[in-house]
Design a protein around this motif. Sequence first.
Motif, mmCIF file in Angstrom:
data_model
loop_
_atom_site.group_PDB
_atom_site.id
_atom_site.type_symbol
_atom_site.label_atom_id
_atom_site.label_comp_id
_atom_site.label_asym_id
_atom_site.label_seq_id
_atom_site.Cartn_x
_atom_site.Cartn_y
_atom_site.Cartn_z
ATOM 1 N N PHE A 73 11.268 2.498 -3.248
ATOM 2 C CA PHE A 73 10.173 2.219 -3.905
ATOM 3 C C PHE A 73 10.482 1.803 -5.457
ATOM 4 C CE2 PHE A 73 8.714 6.284 -4.630
ATOM 5 C CZ PHE A 73 8.051 6.498 -5.162
ATOM 6 N N SER A 74 10.143 0.821 -6.275
ATOM 7 C CA SER A 74 9.799 0.304 -7.412
ATOM 8 C C SER A 74 8.876 0.776 -8.085
ATOM 9 C CB SER A 74 10.387 -1.260 -7.785
ATOM 10 O OG SER A 74 11.419 -1.789 -6.857
ATOM 11 N N LEU A 110 -3.183 14.459 1.941
ATOM 12 C CA LEU A 110 -2.601 14.195 1.988
ATOM 13 C C LEU A 110 -2.196 13.338 3.635
ATOM 14 C CD1 LEU A 110 0.189 16.177 -0.015
ATOM 15 C CD2 LEU A 110 0.287 13.035 0.111
ATOM 16 N N GLU A 111 -2.450 14.592 3.954
ATOM 17 C CA GLU A 111 -2.750 13.994 5.506
ATOM 18 C C GLU A 111 -3.176 12.985 6.296
ATOM 19 O OE1 GLU A 111 -0.393 14.578 8.412
ATOM 20 O OE2 GLU A 111 0.683 16.631 7.045
ATOM 21 N N GLN A 112 -4.096 12.437 5.208
ATOM 22 C CA GLN A 112 -4.735 12.008 5.973
ATOM 23 C C GLN A 112 -3.925 9.699 5.020
ATOM 24 O OE1 GLN A 112 -7.253 11.185 7.581
ATOM 25 N NE2 GLN A 112 -7.779 9.540 7.883
ATOM 26 N N TYR A 113 -3.913 10.119 4.286
ATOM 27 C CA TYR A 113 -2.872 8.884 3.234
ATOM 28 C C TYR A 113 -1.770 8.877 4.526
ATOM 29 C CZ TYR A 113 -5.791 8.293 -1.226
ATOM 30 O OH TYR A 113 -6.731 8.007 -1.686
ATOM 31 N N LEU A 124 0.828 -1.072 0.134
ATOM 32 C CA LEU A 124 -0.822 -0.309 0.563
ATOM 33 C C LEU A 124 1.113 1.015 0.197
ATOM 34 C CD1 LEU A 124 -2.950 -0.971 2.852
ATOM 35 C CD2 LEU A 124 -3.335 -0.346 0.308
ATOM 36 N N GLN A 125 1.977 0.825 0.684
ATOM 37 C CA GLN A 125 2.405 3.008 0.561
ATOM 38 C C GLN A 125 3.487 2.687 -0.929
ATOM 39 O OE1 GLN A 125 5.390 1.427 4.267
ATOM 40 N NE2 GLN A 125 3.501 2.468 5.654
ATOM 41 N N ALA A 126 3.934 1.825 -1.309
ATOM 42 C CA ALA A 126 4.793 1.592 -2.468
ATOM 43 C C ALA A 126 4.159 2.116 -3.409
ATOM 44 C CB ALA A 126 5.503 0.233 -2.967
ATOM 45 N N ASN A 127 2.112 1.756 -3.136
ATOM 46 C CA ASN A 127 1.291 2.385 -4.613
ATOM 47 C C ASN A 127 1.262 4.160 -3.831
ATOM 48 O OD1 ASN A 127 -0.734 1.727 -6.366
ATOM 49 N ND2 ASN A 127 -1.593 2.445 -4.442
ATOM 50 N N THR A 137 1.451 6.905 -6.520
ATOM 51 C CA THR A 137 1.271 7.945 -6.818
ATOM 52 C C THR A 137 1.346 8.587 -6.800
ATOM 53 O OG1 THR A 137 -0.613 5.657 -6.251
ATOM 54 C CG2 THR A 137 -1.500 8.104 -6.190
ATOM 55 N N LEU A 138 1.961 8.905 -5.541
ATOM 56 C CA LEU A 138 2.502 10.864 -4.802
ATOM 57 C C LEU A 138 3.236 11.578 -6.023
ATOM 58 C CD1 LEU A 138 2.902 12.421 -2.713
ATOM 59 C CD2 LEU A 138 4.653 11.811 -2.691
ATOM 60 N N ILE A 139 4.424 10.337 -6.459
ATOM 61 C CA ILE A 139 5.564 11.075 -7.792
ATOM 62 C C ILE A 139 4.386 11.250 -9.058
ATOM 63 C CG2 ILE A 139 7.564 10.341 -6.531
ATOM 64 C CD1 ILE A 139 7.692 8.243 -8.693
#
Length: 536
Positions: free
Chosen positions: A225-226, A167-170, A149-152, A156-158
């Motif tokens: 992450f990849s 953002l804060e909620q994520y 989930l973090q990698a995803n 999505t962030l970049i």
Amino acid sequence: MDKYTVLLVDDEEEVIQVIMKKIDWEGLGFSVIGYANNGVRALEMVEEAQPDVVMTDIKMPYMDGMELAGHIRADFPATKILLFTGFDEFEYAKEAVHLEVEEYILKPVNSLELTEVFTKLKKKLDQEISEKRNAESLRKYYLDSLPLLQANFYSTLIEGRIPENQLEQYLQDYQIELPGPFFCCLVIHTSSSGIPEGMNPMLLSASVEKQAKERLEEKWRAKSFSYLANTILLAQLSEESEISELTDECDRFCRYVHRIIGGNVTVGIGQVCQNISELAQSYISAREAVSYRALYGTSRAINIREIAPHEKSTPGLGHESERSRLLKAIRLNTPTEIKSAVRDYLSSISFKEKSLQQHHIDLMELLSELCRFAANNDLTIEEFSGDMGRLYGRLLDMEPNTLEEWLCSICVSLHENLLNVRNKSTRSFVENAKDYVENHYSNEEVSLDTVCEALGVSNSYFSTIFKKETGKSFIGYLTDYRMERASRLLLETNEKSYIIGKKVGYTDPNYFSYVFKRKFGVSPSKYRTEHNQREE
């Protein structure tokens, strides 16, 4: 699982004894942990033992069953409540429903009926435990899924697809910490050409990713992450100037990989930003930096700022961020780190094109900011208590080294004063609470809520600090204070016990007698008699 615990509450002890003997508690899966003869004592036992079930009579002295049920429902919502009484009144039953009471049982208690009640209650408790365990299983599954989930999220962030207001909620949901205060995206590209003989390209990329995590992740608090066949690192910097050190370290990493593994790796370093949402732009610039390998070669780090520098900003303007970092250092850092922050600040406002007028403006702004910081934090600094015009004139005449020494001295002094204010604040906070008790102990309405409202703090924070400083809960301290005052009045005056009870905050003479006896082991009248006999 272990047996569920039950607390029995009734002012008639014989009723409790009958209930304890009539029911096969162990066979039903329950264990009676004790009993209380009034609601006040019952609430204390609930706070200590937190039983699974409280079975209480309604009509009792000091605190009736309804009031007890209300406290339990508010503070211990998982505890089940059973009410039993000899008064079959609709209003009681209606309020019991409002309090989400499990059962409403009429006296005299029938063992068969009570067995049926606890049998159903056992099934309900078992079901709730099972659901909680299922919730734990889901939580475990969620935690196991977190890395994916973090990698995803990072991908999505970049890509710039996460709204800034979400953002804060994520970050909270995915248990990600990105305190910054500066960020930079790194793109680690492993060339598909020049792969060592016998090495699988996928294994080579995996090896490079592993080495990057080991050598760069911890120091730069990076999230890796990849993404699109590259390894991406979201690095965090304490100061924007650290980008040069990061670039050098990435360059050493590229040469290390080439020497040890034989791969050709290029690290593209994007622009530094202060906002997490700007990492999308940092990624774009990092990817652009990687593309410059055609000109600069592989096995090296390429910083986009160095190969495509931005236009020079107007000298001397916009030092707010540097001053903010200096004030942050005064609040949070050590004296050594503060002195370093001072040097960084002075360096940021020093440049060849600077005019004497701009120098004067910078010093005026700095002095104003420091004075404001001291005033906002109730700090008394001797330098700021005199003629500010004279102080400003002194600063204008200072040479760079003297100015640095003065600024270091002032900033460290502010830091030390701030620490003293914080320590005094905690002590005065408790003293104010004690003063409040001394001035209001005779008011029966005094409670944890009233003192917190008077002091302007939350209950949880107040309770933690007060218990830490005094070793007692606030209610325990208030009760002890009242009892000490009562004991003195009993010995120093001839007033009746109920009058003394009212003077120390107890309008119910029976309850005053109950609390006094619990504190001193004897009733108020006996306490007075015993002490008077000793004096004679």
